[in-house]
Design a protein around this motif. Sequence first.
Motif, PDB file in Angstrom:
ATOM      1  N   GLY A   9       0.792  -1.256  -0.152  1.00 39.32           N
ATOM      2  CA  GLY A   9      -0.105   0.095   0.197  1.00 39.32           C
ATOM      3  C   GLY A   9       0.710   1.310   0.066  1.00 39.32           C
ATOM      4  O   GLY A   9       0.382   2.309   0.755  1.00 39.32           O
ATOM      5  N   GLU A  21       0.498   5.882  -5.628  1.00 37.58           N
ATOM      6  CA  GLU A  21      -0.853   5.532  -4.670  1.00 37.58           C
ATOM      7  C   GLU A  21      -1.073   3.941  -4.488  1.00 37.58           C
ATOM      8  O   GLU A  21      -1.188   3.099  -5.476  1.00 37.58           O
ATOM      9  CB  GLU A  21      -1.977   6.073  -5.328  1.00 37.58           C
ATOM     10  N   ASN A  22      -1.043   3.590  -3.313  1.00 36.66           N
ATOM     11  CA  ASN A  22      -1.599   2.253  -2.922  1.00 36.66           C
ATOM     12  C   ASN A  22      -0.744   1.110  -3.775  1.00 36.66           C
ATOM     13  O   ASN A  22      -1.378   0.263  -4.291  1.00 36.66           O
ATOM     14  CB  ASN A  22      -3.120   2.050  -3.293  1.00 36.66           C
ATOM     15  N   SER A  24       1.667  -2.126  -4.135  1.00 40.29           N
ATOM     16  CA  SER A  24       1.825  -3.172  -3.534  1.00 40.29           C
ATOM     17  C   SER A  24       2.559  -4.231  -4.449  1.00 40.29           C
ATOM     18  O   SER A  24       2.191  -4.310  -5.515  1.00 40.29           O
ATOM     19  CB  SER A  24       0.793  -3.940  -2.889  1.00 40.29           C
ATOM     20  N   GLU A  58       2.050   6.762   3.209  1.00 46.21           N
ATOM     21  CA  GLU A  58       1.281   5.677   3.373  1.00 46.21           C
ATOM     22  C   GLU A  58       1.975   4.266   2.954  1.00 46.21           C
ATOM     23  O   GLU A  58       3.027   4.200   2.296  1.00 46.21           O
ATOM     24  CB  GLU A  58       0.052   5.687   2.784  1.00 46.21           C
ATOM     25  N   GLY A  59       1.741   3.096   3.975  1.00 46.70           N
ATOM     26  CA  GLY A  59       1.842   1.814   3.457  1.00 46.70           C
ATOM     27  C   GLY A  59       3.266   1.674   4.227  1.00 46.70           C
ATOM     28  O   GLY A  59       3.771   2.295   5.159  1.00 46.70           O
ATOM     29  N   LYS A 209       0.024   4.280 -10.383  1.00 47.81           N
ATOM     30  CA  LYS A 209      -0.713   3.427  -9.789  1.00 47.81           C
ATOM     31  C   LYS A 209      -0.785   1.988 -10.526  1.00 47.81           C
ATOM     32  O   LYS A 209       0.042   1.829 -11.732  1.00 47.81           O
ATOM     33  CB  LYS A 209      -2.363   3.583 -10.112  1.00 47.81           C
TER      34      LYS A 209
END
Length: 306
Positions: A9, A21-22, A24, A58-59, A209
Amino acid sequence: MANVLEVKGLGKRFKYGAIIENLSFHVKKGEIMAILGPNGAGKSTTIRSVLGILYPDEGEILYQGESIKKIPPKRIGYLPEERGLYKNVKVIDILLYFADLKDYPILKAKQRARFYLKKFGLEDKEKVRMEELSKGMGQKIQFIASIIHEPEILILDEPFSGLDPVSQELFRKEIKELADQGTAILLSSHQMNLIETLGDRLLFIHKGKEVVTGSIHDVKAQYSNYKCTIRGENTRSLLETIPMVDRIEQKNKTSILFLEKEVELTRWLSTLPKKLDIQELRLDRISLHDIFVSIASGGKDLAYEK
């Protein structure tokens, strides 16, 4: 097999907007993971976050299953896209300096340095200053510097850039050999033909992304369209009468027809107009390069089902 590196993430923003963004992905021991995308997609930001140069907003990043802010430097090797070695330093000294930065034993470092210099045809350059080397030679030295300490994770950012075909093949074989020895490799490159022969899995990112991820086999199976290359004097209007064609590209006397999925080739060939000028015809599946171009241009092939 456990993941050596895992990214969960991941998100990073700057004042002008989100870069990733997000995001993984993971890399296992002995695996080559290719991270691909057009310029500005967020590849460098992702790599810098893994290296601990940037901290994500984030993540989390996990090394050997543990969440950490920064992977121990001696466990990771990095070949940056922007090359930069001290110009007035001798080759052997720069390699030993990089090994020392990673707390690698000096005697083992000398052995490995001389082994790789010989392997890369540079055994007579040991005491030559970096500024005296060609660009390709300098790149080989920087590659050796990135692996001299036997890293568990190796990050290669455009390793083939500026290399002649012979040196590209040398690098390709060495990267494959390192993976066979257990090194987890994260590879970013625009050399799609080399990625196809090297990568175990792919991560395509676009505008920060994830767009496509999976093994090379699985990705190409999802993009299983055929393309038909025709060499001859043909107008676009004539080509547009051919059924089951997704899009057409023309350059000089060469026309490339990208076919729709589920085309039955034998039946499709029978639909070609009799007026078609065919000096040469070739049918094959679209390449990784074609997939990359489709993603980068926002083509409708982006409807990949993960």
